[in-house]
Write a protein that holds these residues in place. Structure first.
Motif, PDB file in Angstrom:
ATOM      1  N   ALA A  83      64.486  39.525  29.601  1.00  0.00           N
ATOM      2  CA  ALA A  83      64.375  38.414  30.537  1.00  0.00           C
ATOM      3  C   ALA A  83      64.040  38.922  31.932  1.00  0.00           C
ATOM      4  O   ALA A  83      64.618  39.896  32.404  1.00  0.00           O
ATOM      5  CB  ALA A  83      65.684  37.622  30.568  1.00  0.00           C
ATOM      6  N   ARG A  84      63.094  38.258  32.560  1.00  0.00           N
ATOM      7  CA  ARG A  84      62.615  38.548  33.923  1.00  0.00           C
ATOM      8  C   ARG A  84      61.746  39.797  34.009  1.00  0.00           C
ATOM      9  O   ARG A  84      61.269  40.144  35.088  1.00  0.00           O
ATOM     10  CB  ARG A  84      63.777  38.675  34.913  1.00  0.00           C
ATOM     11  N   ASP A  85      61.492  40.500  32.904  1.00  0.00           N
ATOM     12  CA  ASP A  85      60.647  41.686  32.979  1.00  0.00           C
ATOM     13  C   ASP A  85      59.172  41.296  32.911  1.00  0.00           C
ATOM     14  O   ASP A  85      58.735  40.669  31.941  1.00  0.00           O
ATOM     15  CB  ASP A  85      60.969  42.650  31.844  1.00  0.00           C
ATOM     16  N   ARG A  86      58.429  41.659  33.955  1.00  0.00           N
ATOM     17  CA  ARG A  86      57.002  41.317  34.058  1.00  0.00           C
ATOM     18  C   ARG A  86      56.781  39.823  33.829  1.00  0.00           C
ATOM     19  O   ARG A  86      55.780  39.408  33.263  1.00  0.00           O
ATOM     20  CB  ARG A  86      56.164  42.125  33.094  1.00  0.00           C
ATOM     21  N   GLU A  87      57.734  39.015  34.270  1.00  0.00           N
ATOM     22  CA  GLU A  87      57.622  37.569  34.103  1.00  0.00           C
ATOM     23  C   GLU A  87      56.435  37.001  34.874  1.00  0.00           C
ATOM     24  O   GLU A  87      55.839  35.990  34.476  1.00  0.00           O
ATOM     25  CB  GLU A  87      58.911  36.901  34.569  1.00  0.00           C
ATOM     26  N   PHE A  88      56.097  37.673  35.980  1.00  0.00           N
ATOM     27  CA  PHE A  88      54.982  37.250  36.819  1.00  0.00           C
ATOM     28  C   PHE A  88      53.965  38.386  36.909  1.00  0.00           C
ATOM     29  O   PHE A  88      54.321  39.567  36.834  1.00  0.00           O
ATOM     30  CB  PHE A  88      55.463  36.896  38.226  1.00  0.00           C
ATOM     31  N   ALA A  89      52.711  38.005  37.090  1.00  0.00           N
ATOM     32  CA  ALA A  89      51.666  39.002  37.304  1.00  0.00           C
ATOM     33  C   ALA A  89      50.560  38.390  38.141  1.00  0.00           C
ATOM     34  O   ALA A  89      50.308  37.180  38.082  1.00  0.00           O
ATOM     35  CB  ALA A  89      51.109  39.511  35.979  1.00  0.00           C
ATOM     36  N   LEU A  90      49.907  39.229  38.917  1.00  0.00           N
ATOM     37  CA  LEU A  90      48.786  38.823  39.758  1.00  0.00           C
ATOM     38  C   LEU A  90      47.480  39.182  39.061  1.00  0.00           C
ATOM     39  O   LEU A  90      47.287  40.327  38.628  1.00  0.00           O
ATOM     40  CB  LEU A  90      48.869  39.534  41.109  1.00  0.00           C
ATOM     41  N   PHE A  91      46.584  38.188  38.951  1.00  0.00           N
ATOM     42  CA  PHE A  91      45.299  38.393  38.305  1.00  0.00           C
ATOM     43  C   PHE A  91      44.181  38.103  39.300  1.00  0.00           C
ATOM     44  O   PHE A  91      44.273  37.165  40.097  1.00  0.00           O
ATOM     45  CB  PHE A  91      45.147  37.470  37.096  1.00  0.00           C
ATOM     46  N   ASP A  92      43.124  38.911  39.231  1.00  0.00           N
ATOM     47  CA  ASP A  92      41.985  38.674  40.109  1.00  0.00           C
ATOM     48  C   ASP A  92      41.030  37.655  39.481  1.00  0.00           C
ATOM     49  O   ASP A  92      41.293  37.106  38.396  1.00  0.00           O
ATOM     50  CB  ASP A  92      41.274  39.980  40.466  1.00  0.00           C
ATOM     51  N   ALA A  93      39.918  37.396  40.145  1.00  0.00           N
ATOM     52  CA  ALA A  93      38.977  36.367  39.698  1.00  0.00           C
ATOM     53  C   ALA A  93      38.342  36.697  38.359  1.00  0.00           C
ATOM     54  O   ALA A  93      37.859  35.801  37.650  1.00  0.00           O
ATOM     55  CB  ALA A  93      37.893  36.160  40.757  1.00  0.00           C
ATOM     56  N   ASP A  94      38.346  37.976  37.967  1.00  0.00           N
ATOM     57  CA  ASP A  94      37.791  38.379  36.672  1.00  0.00           C
ATOM     58  C   ASP A  94      38.839  38.351  35.563  1.00  0.00           C
ATOM     59  O   ASP A  94      38.539  38.697  34.415  1.00  0.00           O
ATOM     60  CB  ASP A  94      37.202  39.791  36.767  1.00  0.00           C
ATOM     61  N   GLY A  95      40.081  37.974  35.931  1.00  0.00           N
ATOM     62  CA  GLY A  95      41.147  37.933  34.943  1.00  0.00           C
ATOM     63  C   GLY A  95      41.829  39.258  34.710  1.00  0.00           C
ATOM     64  O   GLY A  95      42.594  39.405  33.746  1.00  0.00           O
ATOM     65  N   ASP A  96      41.584  40.235  35.582  1.00  0.00           N
ATOM     66  CA  ASP A  96      42.219  41.552  35.459  1.00  0.00           C
ATOM     67  C   ASP A  96      43.494  41.591  36.299  1.00  0.00           C
ATOM     68  O   ASP A  96      43.531  41.085  37.421  1.00  0.00           O
ATOM     69  CB  ASP A  96      41.262  42.649  35.923  1.00  0.00           C
ATOM     70  N   VAL A  97      44.513  42.228  35.760  1.00  0.00           N
ATOM     71  CA  VAL A  97      45.803  42.277  36.433  1.00  0.00           C
ATOM     72  C   VAL A  97      45.780  43.294  37.576  1.00  0.00           C
ATOM     73  O   VAL A  97      45.114  44.331  37.502  1.00  0.00           O
ATOM     74  CB  VAL A  97      46.923  42.609  35.422  1.00  0.00           C
ATOM     75  N   ILE A  98      46.513  42.982  38.638  1.00  0.00           N
ATOM     76  CA  ILE A  98      46.696  43.916  39.753  1.00  0.00           C
ATOM     77  C   ILE A  98      47.921  44.766  39.455  1.00  0.00           C
ATOM     78  O   ILE A  98      49.025  44.245  39.276  1.00  0.00           O
ATOM     79  CB  ILE A  98      46.897  43.159  41.078  1.00  0.00           C
ATOM     80  N   ASN A  99      47.739  46.081  39.386  1.00  0.00           N
ATOM     81  CA  ASN A  99      48.869  46.986  39.170  1.00  0.00           C
ATOM     82  C   ASN A  99      48.540  48.361  39.738  1.00  0.00           C
ATOM     83  O   ASN A  99      47.475  48.562  40.316  1.00  0.00           O
ATOM     84  CB  ASN A  99      49.228  47.064  37.678  1.00  0.00           C
ATOM     85  N   GLY A 100      49.468  49.301  39.551  1.00  0.00           N
ATOM     86  CA  GLY A 100      49.283  50.625  40.113  1.00  0.00           C
ATOM     87  C   GLY A 100      48.159  51.412  39.482  1.00  0.00           C
ATOM     88  O   GLY A 100      47.648  52.364  40.088  1.00  0.00           O
ATOM     89  N   LYS A 101      47.761  51.063  38.265  1.00  0.00           N
ATOM     90  CA  LYS A 101      46.635  51.745  37.637  1.00  0.00           C
ATOM     91  C   LYS A 101      45.340  51.425  38.372  1.00  0.00           C
ATOM     92  O   LYS A 101      44.430  52.244  38.442  1.00  0.00           O
ATOM     93  CB  LYS A 101      46.504  51.318  36.178  1.00  0.00           C
ATOM     94  N   ARG A 102      45.255  50.210  38.909  1.00  0.00           N
ATOM     95  CA  ARG A 102      44.016  49.761  39.553  1.00  0.00           C
ATOM     96  C   ARG A 102      43.969  50.079  41.039  1.00  0.00           C
ATOM     97  O   ARG A 102      42.893  50.319  41.595  1.00  0.00           O
ATOM     98  CB  ARG A 102      43.855  48.255  39.354  1.00  0.00           C
ATOM     99  N   THR A 103      45.122  50.043  41.701  1.00  0.00           N
ATOM    100  CA  THR A 103      45.118  50.240  43.154  1.00  0.00           C
ATOM    101  C   THR A 103      46.409  50.874  43.625  1.00  0.00           C
ATOM    102  O   THR A 103      47.505  50.477  43.202  1.00  0.00           O
ATOM    103  CB  THR A 103      44.904  48.910  43.899  1.00  0.00           C
ATOM    104  N   ASP A 104      46.290  51.858  44.518  1.00  0.00           N
ATOM    105  CA  ASP A 104      47.492  52.469  45.088  1.00  0.00           C
ATOM    106  C   ASP A 104      48.068  51.629  46.223  1.00  0.00           C
ATOM    107  O   ASP A 104      49.096  51.986  46.807  1.00  0.00           O
ATOM    108  CB  ASP A 104      47.220  53.897  45.561  1.00  0.00           C
ATOM    109  N   ARG A 105      47.447  50.475  46.513  1.00  0.00           N
ATOM    110  CA  ARG A 105      47.962  49.609  47.575  1.00  0.00           C
ATOM    111  C   ARG A 105      49.289  48.973  47.185  1.00  0.00           C
ATOM    112  O   ARG A 105      50.010  48.462  48.048  1.00  0.00           O
ATOM    113  CB  ARG A 105      46.927  48.547  47.932  1.00  0.00           C
TER     114      ARG A 105
END
Length: 258
Positions: A32-54
């Motif tokens: 419960a509550r693990d990765r319950e939310f995620a941010l997706f860009d306009a292409d449907g790709d998730v924002i995470n540490g693999k994609r950006t060090d920001r």
């Protein structure tokens, strides 16, 4: 005596985790509550540490009871959002869009979460494993190793790489407070563990040293054929459907099921 030392969930995928005293296993087999939310860009790709060090620029916290999510940016500006409220999620969505300079959508999945391996379940590591990995790199603390590798379930009172024994042919299972866990696969690592979780600065030649030390310390009790390579750490497990809906609690005993 082996026991559940720590439970960590990551409310927004790619951002900071929170330690909890107890958490339920969802019908989908995740926490419960693990990765319950995620941010997706306009292409449907998730924002995470693999994609950006920001992602390392942000410090976040979450209250699982109230749904209040707190995010602090590099200038020490703090914003609060109620992620259980649809309109406030839209406000958070706009804020993150500005922070990442992208058109983002904040999505929610309460039945399974946005885990990487949606057909599997919680990730597991031992405290001794994290201590050992920290010793491989100058200046790395156990807490830093913990935040780099982002496991859900941490088990104490067992040797380093204890979790490696639960994959492969004829591997045993284990129980946490009577909840059965079955090993599915070793967790192959990405670029995230090489970065300082606070600054995003990478350790030079991290992967090479990690692989060398992992091979040198690979335990006799593990099935080497179950590992595609040595750039792995922690176990991805599965909770059978019969045990879903139950609750894990810090301090629960951990028992191997042969």
């Amino acid at each position: 005596m082996p026991e559940l030392e720590r439970l960590t969930v990551y409310p927004v995928k790619g951002l900071d985790g929170i330690d909890v005293d107890a958490t339920a296993i969802l019908d989908g087999g995740t926490l419960a509550r693990d990765r319950e939310f995620a941010l997706f860009d306009a292409d449907g790709d998730v924002i995470n540490g693999k994609r950006t060090d920001r992602v390392h620029d942000l410090r976040t916290d979450f209250d699982p009871e109230s749904g209040e999510f707190t995010v602090t940016s590099p200038g020490d500006e703090t914003n609060r959002f109620d992620l259980d409220d649809a309109r406030d999620r839209e406000r958070a969505e706009d804020w993150f869009g500005d922070a990442f300079e992208a058109d983002l959508t904040l999505r929610r999945d309460r039945t399974l979460g946005f885990v990487d391996r949606r057909e599997m379940g919680p990730s597991v590591v031992s405290t001794a494993t994290l201590e050992t990995v920290a010793s491989w790199f100058d200046g790395m603390t156990v807490e830093s190793a913990r935040r780099r590798h982002r496991a859900n379930v941490e088990v104490s009172g067992v040797p380093a790489f204890w979790e490696d024994r639960f994959v492969g042919e004829d591997a045993p299972a284990f129980a946490v407070g009577g909840v059965r866990f079955e090993g599915v696969t070793p967790c192959g690592r990405c670029v995230v563990p090489e970065r300082d979780p606070d600054t995003g600065e990478p350790i030079p030649e991290f992967r090479e040293r990690f692989v060398q030390k992992r091979e040198e310390t690979f335990p006799d009790w593990a099935d080497e054929e179950a590992f595609d390579h040595y750039y792995t750490l922690m176990l991805i497990a599965r909770v059978p459907e019969s045990d879903r809906g139950r609750t894990l609690r810090v301090g629960d005993p951990v028992d191997v099921i042969e």
